[in-house]
Design an enzyme around this catalytic site. Sequence first.
Site, PDB file in Angstrom:
ATOM      1  N   GLY A 179       0.841  -1.193   0.000  1.00 33.02           N
ATOM      2  CA  GLY A 179       0.000   0.000   0.000  1.00 33.02           C
ATOM      3  C   GLY A 179       0.869   1.232   0.000  1.00 33.02           C
ATOM      4  N   GLU A 219       4.439   1.499   1.939  1.00 30.54           N
ATOM      5  CA  GLU A 219       5.428   2.497   1.488  1.00 30.54           C
ATOM      6  C   GLU A 219       4.845   3.906   1.600  1.00 30.54           C
ATOM      7  OE1 GLU A 219       7.298   1.335  -2.150  1.00 30.54           O
ATOM      8  OE2 GLU A 219       7.485  -0.706  -1.499  1.00 30.54           O
ATOM      9  N   MET A 285      14.830  -2.677   0.678  1.00 27.17           N
ATOM     10  CA  MET A 285      14.650  -2.302  -0.737  1.00 27.17           C
ATOM     11  C   MET A 285      15.792  -1.391  -1.200  1.00 27.17           C
ATOM     12  SD  MET A 285      10.515  -2.128  -1.043  1.00 27.17           S
ATOM     13  CE  MET A 285      10.164  -1.098   0.379  1.00 27.17           C
ATOM     14  N   THR A 286      16.953  -2.025  -1.385  1.00 25.13           N
ATOM     15  CA  THR A 286      18.165  -1.287  -1.762  1.00 25.13           C
ATOM     16  C   THR A 286      18.259  -1.150  -3.281  1.00 25.13           C
ATOM     17  OG1 THR A 286      19.203  -3.408  -1.291  1.00 25.13           O
ATOM     18  CG2 THR A 286      19.687  -1.615   0.209  1.00 25.13           C
ATOM     19  N   TYR A 287      17.255  -0.485  -3.838  1.00 22.33           N
ATOM     20  CA  TYR A 287      17.267  -0.156  -5.266  1.00 22.33           C
ATOM     21  C   TYR A 287      16.420   1.102  -5.418  1.00 22.33           C
ATOM     22  CZ  TYR A 287      13.579  -3.639  -4.346  1.00 22.33           C
ATOM     23  OH  TYR A 287      12.578  -4.373  -3.766  1.00 22.33           O
ATOM     24  N   ASP A 288      16.328   1.611  -6.646  1.00 22.65           N
ATOM     25  CA  ASP A 288      15.658   2.905  -6.908  1.00 22.65           C
ATOM     26  C   ASP A 288      16.399   4.075  -6.255  1.00 22.65           C
ATOM     27  OD1 ASP A 288      13.624   1.598  -8.317  1.00 22.65           O
ATOM     28  OD2 ASP A 288      12.448   1.296  -6.497  1.00 22.65           O
TER      29      ASP A 288
END
Length: 471
Positions: A179, A219, A285-288
């Site tokens: 969400g 998030e 979430m180690t990206y973006d």
Amino acid sequence: MGDNSVPQARYFLLREKNGVKYIKKTLLVFFLASLLIASAVCAFGILLLRNGFIFTRRHSFTYYKEFHDHSFYRAVSYSKLPENNITIPKISNRPIKSPKIDNYRLVCYYNFPNRSFNLERQLTHKRLDPDLCTHVNVGFGSIQNNTIYLSDYNRNVTRNVSALKAKNKNLKVLLSISGFADSGFAEMVQNHANRKMFIKSMLSYVKEFKLDGIDLDWEFPNADVYNSKERMHFTQLLYEIREEINRQKKHKFLLTVAVASPYFIAMNSYDISYMNDYVDFINLMTYDFHFYTKWTPFTGINSPLYSLPHDIGIFGTLNINYSAHFWMSQGMEKNKINIGLPTYGHTYKLINPNNNGISAPAIGFGNLGHNGFIDYSEVCAFLSESKVLPNFDDVSKSPYATHYQDWISYDDIKSLSFKAEYIRENNFGGAMVYSLNSDDYTGDCADIKNDPSQTYPLIRQIRDILLDPNL
Ligand SMILES: *[C@@H]1O[C@H](CO)[C@@H](O)[C@H](O)[C@H]1NC(C)=O
Ligand SMILES: *[C@@H]1O[C@H](CO)[C@@H](O)[C@H](O)[C@H]1NC(C)=O
Ligand SMILES: *[C@@H]1O[C@H](CO)[C@@H](O)[C@H](O)[C@H]1NC(C)=O
Ligand SMILES: *[C@@H]1O[C@H](CO)[C@@H](O)[C@H](O)[C@H]1NC(C)=O
Ligand SMILES: *[C@@H]1O[C@H](CO)[C@@H](O)[C@H](O)[C@H]1NC(C)=O
Ligand SMILES: *[C@@H]1O[C@H](CO)[C@@H](O)[C@H](O)[C@H]1NC(C)=O
């Protein structure tokens, strides 16, 4: 001297004659000038407000609603660097003791077929390999009226993915609930009664679909509101779920959370040391870390392992190594941390094709991919068609490729080998991969087609490094 005195005298004469007219004219000019300055100040103020405040806080939410994709929303959130002068936490390099890992986790997200970045490539459960990952997180369910919601079609998919366990007894299947900031999560965590309803629906999903656990992907708590109690309420939810799991005799199940990696979001959204007590593990979430937005209009690496020499201030924190150490320094045990590795990349459109390094000026998403996201299968198709030779950045351990105005950052077998080795060397709990859908699940990148050992080349490489007993 004598010559000069004549015009000067005439000037004074004129000035005296037209004295009143002169004053009127001066006043008029003065008035007009003030008006001009006042409107300039106003325009500047509006610009500042839009760009620095309203724009970053609100505009991004219309963005995610348009695209209706939480990856897109996360990438935008990560790009909203804090506006205040926040001191960057200094993290000691002192090794943190943790038990040696003998069973690394490889947690793979599986998006429901019509939630892929590329809607023309829909990964169905039939192509899933039950022996590839240790955990499959099926996603994403949402929260409606304080209970888990899945469409009928997605319930069928979930049931079918759960059935893969018949082919691999050790495979764990979890349902991931996601969400945005102001989604059903915000309402659900608010009070005990709502949380109780949610936990009840969790239990019934676990039983009905024979799930091994629930993954929560909000998030992010406290993202859109100031002085909110969302962080505290989210921690309370985790505590109450843990209590419920402890009460279960037959249906013990895993509780995991997908969490933001930038410290400025993590500090705001989570009580990390409490979270450590209640969850089985986290998916970091180690990206973006870099994405094209109006306030970050330059190229960058999606998931850099380390910071680059030119990354000053906050930019030096936007990488895997800093984020993982930040989470440990706040009390998350090392072996509960799964390092997030992407199988997708980001695309940019360069302003000047000749200025095409890392941090080069960009004016938008590239022509390749979808709203700035690109699957690995599309990356390798592009590389073979265009005959472009990618660059490999030895500091961030990541490749990037450029072709006229197009610029892409992505991960390949080499970069993911470095990142998986990093997990082993540092003894983290394992890797989380986002996602099965964006890897080359058909094996089209390989020379030998239809050979099952060639499918999912990226995830298979991570698996080989983390799970091969011979290494
Ligand atoms: C930011 O804060 C630090 C310490 O809180 C201070 O030393 C520094 O001068 C501040 N910088 C600015 C630009 O305000
Ligand atoms: C990794 O992060 C730690 C903690 O911030 C830092 O001390 C260390 O130098 C970093 N490693 C590299 C290679 O940058
Ligand atoms: C996903 O696919 C199913 C079945 O084809 C369809 O019923 C559903 O509306 C689709 N959902 C979206 C968001 O496209
Ligand atoms: C949620 O509750 C509202 C109001 O009671 C109702 O109209 C709606 O259909 C419910 N939605 C779901 C998915 O149950
Ligand atoms: C889900 O599966 C059931 C039973 O197999 C079937 O009757 C139903 O039509 C399916 N629903 C969707 C939306 O695919
Ligand atoms: C689930 O699996 C059954 C049996 O293979 C199949 O008939 C059905 O279409 C599948 N449903 C979905 C949504 O994938």
